[in-house]
Design an enzyme around this catalytic site. Sequence first.
Site, PDB file in Angstrom:
ATOM      1  N   THR A 113       0.840  -1.185   0.000  1.00 67.82           N
ATOM      2  CA  THR A 113       0.000   0.000   0.000  1.00 67.82           C
ATOM      3  C   THR A 113       0.884   1.247   0.000  1.00 67.82           C
ATOM      4  O   THR A 113       1.870   1.331   0.730  1.00 67.82           O
ATOM      5  CB  THR A 113      -0.998  -0.004   1.173  1.00 67.82           C
ATOM      6  OG1 THR A 113      -1.723   1.215   1.157  1.00 67.82           O
ATOM      7  CG2 THR A 113      -0.338  -0.217   2.513  1.00 67.82           C
ATOM      8  N   HIS A 114       0.507   2.190  -0.880  1.00 66.12           N
ATOM      9  CA  HIS A 114       1.335   3.379  -1.092  1.00 66.12           C
ATOM     10  C   HIS A 114       0.462   4.628  -0.962  1.00 66.12           C
ATOM     11  O   HIS A 114      -0.629   4.670  -1.538  1.00 66.12           O
ATOM     12  CB  HIS A 114       1.966   3.306  -2.498  1.00 66.12           C
ATOM     13  CG  HIS A 114       2.807   4.497  -2.812  1.00 66.12           C
ATOM     14  ND1 HIS A 114       3.924   4.827  -2.071  1.00 66.12           N
ATOM     15  CD2 HIS A 114       2.678   5.455  -3.751  1.00 66.12           C
ATOM     16  CE1 HIS A 114       4.450   5.935  -2.561  1.00 66.12           C
ATOM     17  NE2 HIS A 114       3.714   6.334  -3.576  1.00 66.12           N
ATOM     18  N   ASP A 146       6.288  -5.605  -7.775  1.00 65.52           N
ATOM     19  CA  ASP A 146       7.247  -6.116  -8.761  1.00 65.52           C
ATOM     20  C   ASP A 146       8.626  -5.583  -8.386  1.00 65.52           C
ATOM     21  O   ASP A 146       8.802  -5.053  -7.279  1.00 65.52           O
ATOM     22  CB  ASP A 146       6.811  -5.772 -10.195  1.00 65.52           C
ATOM     23  CG  ASP A 146       6.850  -4.275 -10.478  1.00 65.52           C
ATOM     24  OD1 ASP A 146       7.350  -3.496  -9.630  1.00 65.52           O
ATOM     25  OD2 ASP A 146       6.382  -3.883 -11.569  1.00 65.52           O
ATOM     26  N   ALA A 147       9.592  -5.682  -9.293  1.00 67.35           N
ATOM     27  CA  ALA A 147      10.968  -5.334  -8.930  1.00 67.35           C
ATOM     28  C   ALA A 147      11.199  -3.822  -8.862  1.00 67.35           C
ATOM     29  O   ALA A 147      12.251  -3.379  -8.391  1.00 67.35           O
ATOM     30  CB  ALA A 147      11.936  -5.972  -9.935  1.00 67.35           C
ATOM     31  N   ASP A 150       7.280   0.955  -6.323  1.00 69.32           N
ATOM     32  CA  ASP A 150       5.859   1.339  -6.419  1.00 69.32           C
ATOM     33  C   ASP A 150       5.358   1.321  -7.866  1.00 69.32           C
ATOM     34  O   ASP A 150       4.534   2.161  -8.257  1.00 69.32           O
ATOM     35  CB  ASP A 150       5.628   2.727  -5.782  1.00 69.32           C
ATOM     36  CG  ASP A 150       6.046   2.765  -4.319  1.00 69.32           C
ATOM     37  OD1 ASP A 150       5.883   1.746  -3.639  1.00 69.32           O
ATOM     38  OD2 ASP A 150       6.551   3.804  -3.866  1.00 69.32           O
TER      39      ASP A 150
HETATM   40  C1  GAR Z   1       1.145   4.195   5.060  1.00 63.44           C
HETATM   41  O1  GAR Z   1       0.590   5.429   4.656  1.00 63.44           O
HETATM   42  C2  GAR Z   1       1.830   3.520   3.902  1.00 63.44           C
HETATM   43  O2  GAR Z   1       1.188   3.715   2.682  1.00 63.44           O
HETATM   44  C3  GAR Z   1       3.163   4.198   3.899  1.00 63.44           C
HETATM   45  O3  GAR Z   1       3.514   4.255   5.254  1.00 63.44           O
HETATM   46  C4  GAR Z   1       2.308   4.405   6.021  1.00 63.44           C
HETATM   47  C5  GAR Z   1       2.334   3.396   7.127  1.00 63.44           C
HETATM   48  O4  GAR Z   1       1.360   3.671   8.085  1.00 63.44           O
HETATM   49  N1  GAR Z   1       4.107   3.477   3.103  1.00 63.44           N
HETATM   50  C6  GAR Z   1       4.974   4.064   2.283  1.00 63.44           C
HETATM   51  O5  GAR Z   1       5.090   5.267   2.171  1.00 63.44           O
HETATM   52  C7  GAR Z   1       5.844   3.110   1.499  1.00 63.44           C
HETATM   53  N2  GAR Z   1       6.300   3.736   0.284  1.00 63.44           N
HETATM   54  P1  GAR Z   1       1.032   2.625   9.246  1.00 63.44           P
HETATM   55  O6  GAR Z   1       2.368   2.106   9.799  1.00 63.44           O
HETATM   56  O7  GAR Z   1       0.272   3.422  10.272  1.00 63.44           O
HETATM   57  O8  GAR Z   1       0.215   1.546   8.639  1.00 63.44           O
END
Ligand code: GAR
Length: 208
Positions: A113-114, A146-147, A150
């Site tokens: 999740t991004h 994937d590799a 994001d």
């Molecule tokens: C989330 O918003 C997730 O999408 C992000 O970190 C947060 C984690 O929140 N991830 C990234 O930015 C990865 N590129 P959480 O620890 O409260 O679930």
Amino acid sequence: MTPRRPARLVVLVSGSGTNLQALLDACADPSYGARVVAVGADRDDIEGLARAERAGVPTFVRKVGQFTSRDHWDRAVTDTVAGFEPDLVVLAGFMKLVGAEFLTRFGGRVVNTHPALSPSFPGMRGPADALAYGVKVTGCTLFVVDAGVDTGPIVAQRAVPVEDDDTADTLHERIKVAERAMLVDTVGRMARAGWTVEGRRTRFGDEG
Ligand code: GAR
């Protein structure tokens, strides 16, 4: 992919674990169709691990610095995750790129999740980069890993408006509300219906 019922989820975290908590809460209902069988992290002393422990879910920590190379770390994470026999691996705020071995073993069964609308604003600073660019709408994306960074096939997205007085933190918190709902809805549907990935297109097993 056709998961077992309930589908076995392994969740990897690096921080506060609010997305993990949303999954743990959803899995408490048997009709959700999935359960979290383990939670892994790349660091100690994070709320994400504490949330798992409070829920009685086994945890493990594999820090990059404990290994002689990034490949060794990747192999150790892969072996540990494999021991829990996941149907689906969920990266929920996991701030490391998984490596080639991990993707070979679990390819097509790892989602991340991004906090941005892919393909815009990949990387670690999705909300801050969206704010700096001046977009009026951003959001969150669940994708099959994937590799790339994001770049994988998109499974779900939710849009979130940017407000004039947003900071990166207020925007990220608003995105995370949408993100938790997206994650719970989408992982549940994947668990119950299965899914396919063809090129860049993903489909749920209950779609025509
Ligand atoms: C989330 O918003 C997730 O999408 C992000 O970190 C947060 C984690 O929140 N991830 C990234 O930015 C990865 N590129 P959480 O620890 O409260 O679930």
